[in-house]
Design a protein around this motif. Structure first.
Motif, PDB file in Angstrom:
ATOM      1  N   ARG A   1      36.232  39.126  44.141  1.00  0.00           N
ATOM      2  CA  ARG A   1      36.979  39.743  43.048  1.00  0.00           C
ATOM      3  C   ARG A   1      37.636  38.645  42.231  1.00  0.00           C
ATOM      4  O   ARG A   1      38.174  37.681  42.778  1.00  0.00           O
ATOM      5  CB  ARG A   1      38.050  40.672  43.591  1.00  0.00           C
TER       6      ARG A   1
ATOM      7  N   THR B   1      30.574  39.341  48.487  1.00  0.00           N
ATOM      8  CA  THR B   1      31.409  40.118  47.581  1.00  0.00           C
ATOM      9  C   THR B   1      32.692  39.350  47.281  1.00  0.00           C
ATOM     10  O   THR B   1      33.222  38.644  48.143  1.00  0.00           O
ATOM     11  CB  THR B   1      31.774  41.497  48.171  1.00  0.00           C
TER      12      THR B   1
ATOM     13  N   GLU C   1      34.848  43.210  40.215  1.00  0.00           N
ATOM     14  CA  GLU C   1      34.246  43.117  41.545  1.00  0.00           C
ATOM     15  C   GLU C   1      32.855  42.521  41.375  1.00  0.00           C
ATOM     16  O   GLU C   1      32.089  42.967  40.523  1.00  0.00           O
ATOM     17  CB  GLU C   1      34.138  44.499  42.189  1.00  0.00           C
TER      18      GLU C   1
END
Length: 182
Positions: A145, A143, A171
């Motif tokens: 951003r 993950t 995101e």
């Protein structure tokens, strides 16, 4: 050890704030990539991924067309999104920060993914109805951003009372299933 992402089981997803009240989510299927990874030395891992930007799907055809247009990804001139890692920073027994570079619309910027290693498994491998396994698979969830303006993705519209249609932060989630090359 060299691993190859299995495109049918590897995908990238995104989430962006919409109209100041909710999030729009979408994904790209059939992400291709490779990985140098030894579970005994995870800090030496390296990976690269290539996303076919034309596979973008958010569930709304008109929105998908707009996101693929020059207002956003400009898929006609920039058909791929790429990521290549530079270094791995271990932060736990199965967690790491993977630092690297992402390229969107021909613009390359640094990006750090938080990666969870899900483990390895021996699995069957079917080709033309015949089990040619076992194959070793590894799973990862990454993950991160980014700010879309850093890549020239700056289309927006102002709402009443100063709000905006599209948020700045995106995101990203990469679900990767990798197969050990024989």
């Amino acid at each position: 050890m060299r691993w190859t992402f299995e495109p049918g089981h590897t995908a990238a997803a995104f989430s962006v704030r919409h109209m100041m009240v909710t999030h729009v989510r979408g994904h790209f299927k059939n992400v291709k990539g490779s990985l140098e990874f030894d579970p005994a030395n995870p800090d030496r891992a390296r990976f690269q991924a290539v996303i076919d930007a034309s596979t973008l799907w958010s569930g709304e055809p008109a929105r998908d067309a707009h996101l693929k247009s020059a207002d956003f990804l400009d898929v006609e001139h920039h058909p791929t999104i790429t990521f290549e890692s530079d270094r791995v920073e271990l932060i736990g027994p199965k967690d790491a920060k993977v630092h690297g570079r992402i390229t969107i619309r021909g613009v390359t910027r640094p990006l750090t993914f938080h990666v969870d290693f899900l483990g390895t498994w021996q699995t069957p491998w079917w080709e033309d109805g015949v089990d040619k396994g076992p194959k070793t698979r590894a799973g990862f969830v990454a993950t991160g951003r980014l700010n879309r303006h850093d890549f020239g993705v700056s289309w927006n519209s102002t709402l009443d009372h100063g709000g905006i249609v599209v948020g700045d932060d995106v995101e990203i989630t990469l679900d990767a299933e990798a197969i050990l090359d024989q």
